[in-house]
Design a protein around this motif. Structure first.
Motif, PDB file in Angstrom:
ATOM      1  N   LEU A   1       0.694  -1.354   0.189  1.00  0.00           N
ATOM      2  CA  LEU A   1       0.029  -0.048   0.107  1.00  0.00           C
ATOM      3  C   LEU A   1       0.837   1.375  -0.016  1.00  0.00           C
ATOM      4  O   LEU A   1       0.576   2.181  -0.826  1.00  0.00           O
ATOM      5  CB  LEU A   1      -0.947   0.079   1.206  1.00  0.00           C
ATOM      6  CG  LEU A   1      -2.112  -0.680   0.976  1.00  0.00           C
ATOM      7  CD1 LEU A   1      -2.975  -0.928   2.312  1.00  0.00           C
ATOM      8  CD2 LEU A   1      -3.240   0.170   0.150  1.00  0.00           C
ATOM      9  N   VAL A   2       1.817   1.141   0.770  1.00  0.00           N
ATOM     10  CA  VAL A   2       2.781   2.584   0.985  1.00  0.00           C
ATOM     11  C   VAL A   2       3.316   2.760  -0.466  1.00  0.00           C
ATOM     12  O   VAL A   2       3.358   3.904  -1.024  1.00  0.00           O
ATOM     13  CB  VAL A   2       3.892   2.415   2.102  1.00  0.00           C
ATOM     14  CG1 VAL A   2       4.808   3.514   1.797  1.00  0.00           C
ATOM     15  CG2 VAL A   2       3.141   2.179   3.264  1.00  0.00           C
ATOM     16  N   ALA A   3       3.990   1.758  -1.179  1.00  0.00           N
ATOM     17  CA  ALA A   3       4.660   1.726  -2.491  1.00  0.00           C
ATOM     18  C   ALA A   3       3.616   2.234  -3.405  1.00  0.00           C
ATOM     19  O   ALA A   3       4.013   3.246  -4.374  1.00  0.00           O
ATOM     20  CB  ALA A   3       5.226   0.543  -2.850  1.00  0.00           C
TER      21      ALA A   3
ATOM     22  N   ALA B   1       3.658  10.443   4.721  1.00  0.00           N
ATOM     23  CA  ALA B   1       2.845  10.440   6.054  1.00  0.00           C
ATOM     24  C   ALA B   1       1.613   9.884   5.393  1.00  0.00           C
ATOM     25  O   ALA B   1       0.907   8.977   5.964  1.00  0.00           O
ATOM     26  CB  ALA B   1       2.409  11.845   6.544  1.00  0.00           C
ATOM     27  N   GLY B   2       0.654  10.277   4.303  1.00  0.00           N
ATOM     28  CA  GLY B   2      -0.496   9.663   3.938  1.00  0.00           C
ATOM     29  C   GLY B   2      -0.460   8.152   3.676  1.00  0.00           C
ATOM     30  O   GLY B   2      -1.305   7.364   3.860  1.00  0.00           O
ATOM     31  N   ALA B   3       0.365   7.837   2.973  1.00  0.00           N
ATOM     32  CA  ALA B   3       0.812   6.428   2.550  1.00  0.00           C
ATOM     33  C   ALA B   3       0.812   5.543   3.549  1.00  0.00           C
ATOM     34  O   ALA B   3       0.401   4.476   3.887  1.00  0.00           O
ATOM     35  CB  ALA B   3       2.113   6.305   1.639  1.00  0.00           C
ATOM     36  N   VAL B   4       1.748   5.965   4.667  1.00  0.00           N
ATOM     37  CA  VAL B   4       1.966   5.208   5.901  1.00  0.00           C
ATOM     38  C   VAL B   4       0.657   5.193   6.388  1.00  0.00           C
ATOM     39  O   VAL B   4       0.359   3.943   6.977  1.00  0.00           O
ATOM     40  CB  VAL B   4       3.034   5.966   6.680  1.00  0.00           C
ATOM     41  CG1 VAL B   4       3.261   5.265   7.873  1.00  0.00           C
ATOM     42  CG2 VAL B   4       4.243   5.854   5.942  1.00  0.00           C
ATOM     43  N   ARG B   5       0.073   6.230   6.645  1.00  0.00           N
ATOM     44  CA  ARG B   5      -1.408   6.176   7.335  1.00  0.00           C
ATOM     45  C   ARG B   5      -2.380   4.913   6.707  1.00  0.00           C
ATOM     46  O   ARG B   5      -2.975   4.327   7.362  1.00  0.00           O
ATOM     47  CB  ARG B   5      -2.134   7.332   7.270  1.00  0.00           C
ATOM     48  CG  ARG B   5      -3.366   7.441   7.830  1.00  0.00           C
ATOM     49  CD  ARG B   5      -3.939   8.869   8.064  1.00  0.00           C
ATOM     50  NE  ARG B   5      -3.259   9.728   9.362  1.00  0.00           N
ATOM     51  CZ  ARG B   5      -2.973  11.035   9.301  1.00  0.00           C
ATOM     52  NH1 ARG B   5      -3.188  11.940   7.974  1.00  0.00           N
ATOM     53  NH2 ARG B   5      -2.350  11.593  10.335  1.00  0.00           N
ATOM     54  N   MET B   6      -2.268   5.041   5.375  1.00  0.00           N
ATOM     55  CA  MET B   6      -3.254   3.917   4.696  1.00  0.00           C
ATOM     56  C   MET B   6      -2.507   2.566   4.922  1.00  0.00           C
ATOM     57  O   MET B   6      -3.339   1.803   5.109  1.00  0.00           O
ATOM     58  CB  MET B   6      -3.032   4.449   3.124  1.00  0.00           C
ATOM     59  CG  MET B   6      -3.821   5.501   2.645  1.00  0.00           C
ATOM     60  SD  MET B   6      -3.661   5.608   0.905  1.00  0.00           S
ATOM     61  CE  MET B   6      -4.377   4.188   0.179  1.00  0.00           C
TER      62      MET B   6
END
Length: 590
Positions: free
Chosen positions: A309-311, A321-326
Motif C-alpha cells: 500500500l505504501v509503495a 505520511a498519508g501513504a503510511v497512514r493508509m
C-alpha cells in the motif's frame, strides 16, 4: 429465556470493553473484539452459539455499506473512478499475487488454496478501517479518501471472486452449472436492483411518508436495505454489494437524510456485534498450540499489505505520511475473507484446516490493527508530515503597531477593520495555501511560523504595541503567549480562545484580554431567537446582560479549581442553580 441471557451477556461485555478500549486510544473495534474473546467459547464460555450470532451480525456490515452508499452520489463515484480502479485494483492484484506466491513457496500450499488465501488476505476490513479513520477525523483528507477508494474496490472485487471460486475447486462442490452462468445471474440481479431502485424507491418512500407513521418509514428503510441485500445474495453475490447499491440509488433522494437517521442506530449496534462474533470465533486452541506461527503469519501479512500500500500510494503521488497512514489502517484482513474462505471449503479449493488457519490470521490482524494504527498516528505519522519546502518570507518591519498571528477567519476580520481605520498591521500565517489565497485579494500577509521568536522579532515585536493571537490550534496559541511573555513583555496580548479550558490555560499564563470565539455570536443568536418569540427588546438586553455577567464571574471562579474535575463539576452545578435563581428573582420583580 436462554436467548435473552445471551443478549444480556453480550451487551454487558460490549458496555464494559468498548469504553475501556476508547479510553486508552485504541478505538471501538478492538473493544468489541476483546468482548467477544472474553465471553466466547475460548474465553469464559458464557456464549457458545457463535454461528447464529455471526449470521445476525452480518447485518452490521450490510448496513455500514448502505450508509456509505448514501454518502456517495453517482457523480462522486465517477470522479473517484481513477483511485478506485487504479489504486484499489493495483492493491488487490499485487497483494493477492504476493501472498499467494509466499503461500506456495514458503508454506507449500496447493496453488488453488494459495490463490484463495492470497485474494482473501488482500481484502481489508471496511467495518474496522472506516470507524478508525472517522474517529480521528481523517475520512475527508487525501489519505482517508484513498483508503475508502481501496476499500470500495475490494468490496466490488469480492463479486467476481465468489463467482469464479468453482474454477479453483477440486470437483467436490455440488454441480451448479457453469460459473459463467453464475456470473450472468449476478449481472441480471445487479441490473434488476439498479432498474428497480431507479423507478420504485422514491415512489415507495413517498407513499410511506404520506401515511404519517414514522415507525413504518423506519420499517421501509430496513426493508430496502435487507431486501436488496438478500436479493443480491440469492444471485450468488455479496449482501454488502446489494446494500451499497441501494444506498447509492437513494443518495440523490430527498429522503436520504431521514433514511440515514433511521438506519444509523441499527448499523452501530450490529456492526459492534459483528466484531464481537469475530472475537468469539477466534480459534484460540490452535493459537495456543502454535502461537509463534500464527502471530508471525499475521504480522507478516500485515507487513506485506502495508508495504504494498505504501509503495502504490507513493507511486500515485500520495505524500509519505498519508501513504503510511493508509498502510497502517488497511493492513488487516477483512470480513469478506471469512466469507471467501468458508465458500472455498464448500467448493473444495481449500481444506477446512487451511481455511481455519487463514481465518485465525485475519482475526489476529484485526486485533493488532488498532494498536498499529494508534502507534502510527502517535509516533510515526507526525514525524513524516512534510515540512514546508517553501522558505518562510523575509519580513521587513515598517513599525506597524499591531501584529496578527494567524490570518484565518478570525484574524482576517481584525485585519479588515484595522485596514478600514487606516491602522497598519503585520499579519503572520503558517499555511502557505492560506497566504497565497489572501494575497489574491490584495492583503499583505507573511508566510511564517508565529511560534518562532526570530520571526516575531523580524515582524517588529520589540516596538509594536499589540499582539493579536488568532491561531486555530490551542497548543500553538499557548506557545506564542509563553514566548511573548518571556521575550516581548512590552506587548499587550489579545487572544482568541476556543473554549473554557483554553481560557483557563491562558489565565494561568497571565493573559487578561481573552475573547471566546463563539461566545458573542452565540449571545447574538440567542437575542435574535428571543426577539422572534416576541420578547421585548429591553427584556432581551437584560437577559443577555445577566447571563454574560454571571458566565464571566463563573469562568473566573472556576479558574481556581479547573485542575480538579470534581470541584469543577460542583461549581458548574452551583453556577447553574445561581443563574436560575437570578432569572426567577428577575421575574418576581416584575
Amino acid at each position: 429465556m436462554a436467548g435473552l441471557v445471551t443478549v444480556v451477556v453480550l451487551l454487558v461485555a460490549m458496555v464494559v470493553a468498548v469504553p475501556v478500549a476508547k479510553r486508552f486510544g485504541f478505538g471501538a473495534p478492538l473493544g468489541y473484539l476483546a468482548a467477544g474473546l472474553a465471553v466466547g467459547p475460548a474465553g469464559m464460555g458464557l456464549v457458545t452459539n457463535v454461528e447464529a450470532i455471526g449470521h445476525a451480525s452480518e447485518l452490521g456490515v450490510v448496513m455500514l455499506l448502505f450508509l456509505i452508499g448514501l454518502e456517495l452520489r453517482p457523480a462522486r463515484l465517477w470522479v473517484m473512478r481513477k483511485s478506485v480502479l487504479g489504486l484499489g485494483g493495483a492493491q488487490v492484484g499485487v497483494t493477492a499475487a504476493l501472498v499467494a506466491g509466499l503461500g506456495v513457496l514458503a508454506l507449500g500450499l496447493p496453488v488453488a488454496a494459495a490463490v484463495v488465501a492470497g485474494f482473501g488476505l488482500a481484502l481489508s476490513s471496511t467495518a474496522m478501517a472506516l470507524p478508525m479513520l472517522a474517529e480521528r477525523g481523517l475520512l475527508a483528507n487525501q489519505s482517508g479518501r484513498n483508503a475508502f477508494s481501496v476499500l470500495l474496490f475490494q468490496d466490488l472485487a469480492i463479486i467476481p471472486a465468489v463467482a469464479l471460486l468453482p474454477l479453483l475447486g477440486s470437483g467436490s462442490a455440488p454441480a451448479t452449472g457453469s460459473p459463467w452462468v453464475a456470473v450472468a445471474e449476478g449481472a441480471l440481479a445487479v441490473a434488476a436492483v439498479l432498474l428497480g431502485g431507479r423507478f420504485l424507491l422514491r415512489p415507495l418512500f413517498r407513499i410511506v411518508d404520506r401515511a404519517g407513521a414514522p415507525e413504518i418509514f423506519t420499517a421501509t428503510a430496513l426493508l430496502v436495505v435487507i431486501g436488496t441485500a438478500v436479493l443480491i445474495e440469492e444471485a450468488g453475490l455479496s449482501m454488502s454489494l446489494g446494500a451499497f447499491m441501494a444506498g447509492v440509488l437513494l443518495s440523490d433522494s430527498e429522503y436520504r437524510h431521514e433514511v440515514q437517521a433511521d438506519i444509523q442506530p441499527f448499523e452501530g449496534l450490529l456492526l459492534g456485534l459483528f466484531f464481537v462474533s469475530v472475537g468469539m470465533g477466534a480459534d484460540l486452541p490452535a493459537l495456543m498450540e502454535h502461537p509463534l506461527r500464527f502471530i508471525g503469519l499475521a504480522l507478516g501479512v500485515m507487513a506485506a499489505k502495508a508495504l504494498v500500500l505504501v509503495a502504490l500510494a507513493r507511486i500515485a503521488g500520495v505524500p509519505l505520511a498519508g501513504a503510511v497512514r493508509m498502510g497502517a489502517v488497511l493492513s488487516q484482513g477483512g470480513e469478506f475473507g471469512f466469507v471467501l474462505f468458508g465458500l472455498a471449503v464448500a467448493g473444495g479449493s481449500m481444506a477446512p484446516e487451511q481455511a481455519s488457519a487463514a481465518m485465525l490470521v485475519v482475526t489476529l490482524s484485526m486485533i493488532a490493527t488498532p494498536f498499529v494504527f494508534a502507534g502510527s498516528e502517535r509516533w510515526l505519522v507526525p514525524r513524516l508530515l512534510v515540512k514546508p519546502k517553501r522558505p518562510f518570507d523575509a519580513i521587513h518591519s515598517d513599525g506597524a503597531p499591531v501584529i496578527i498571528c494567524g490570518f484565518g477567519r478570525v484574524g482576517q476580520v481584525v485585519g479588515r477593520v484595522l485596514r478600514m481605520r487606516g491602522i497598519p498591521f503585520t499579519a503572520l500565517e503558517k499555511s502557505a495555501a492560506q497566504v497565497d489565497f489572501v494575497r489574491k485579494f490584495g492583503t499583505q500577509v507573511y508566510y511564517g511560523d508565529p511560534t518562532r521568536v526570530d520571526l516575531l522579532r523580524a515582524a517588529g515585536a520589540d516596538k509594536a504595541r499589540i499582539l493579536v493571537v488568532a491561531l486555530a490550534e490551542m497548543e500553538e496559541s499557548l506557545r506564542v503567549v509563553e514566548m511573548v511573555r518571556r521575550h516581548f513583555p512590552n506587548l499587550t496580548v489579545f487572544v482568541r480562545a476556543r473554549n473554557r479550558w483554553h481560557v483557563h490555560q491562558l489565565m494561568d499564563r497571565g493573559v487578561a484580554n481573552i475573547v471566546r470565539e463563539t461566545f458573542d455570536s452565540s449571545l447574538r443568536l440567542t437575542a435574535d431567537v428571543l426577539r422572534a418569540l416576541g420578547v421585548e427588546e429591553a427584556e432581551v438586553t437584560r437577559s443577555l446582560d445577566t447571563f454574560r455577567a454571571h458566565d464571566e464571574r463563573t469562568l473566573i471562579r472556576q479558574h481556581a479549581v479547573h485542575h480538579d474535575e470534581g470541584r469543577l463539576i460542583q461549581t458548574s452545578k452551583q453556577a447553574a442553580e445561581e443563574l436560575q435563581s437570578l432569572f426567577e428573582a428577575d421575574r418576581e420583580e416584575k
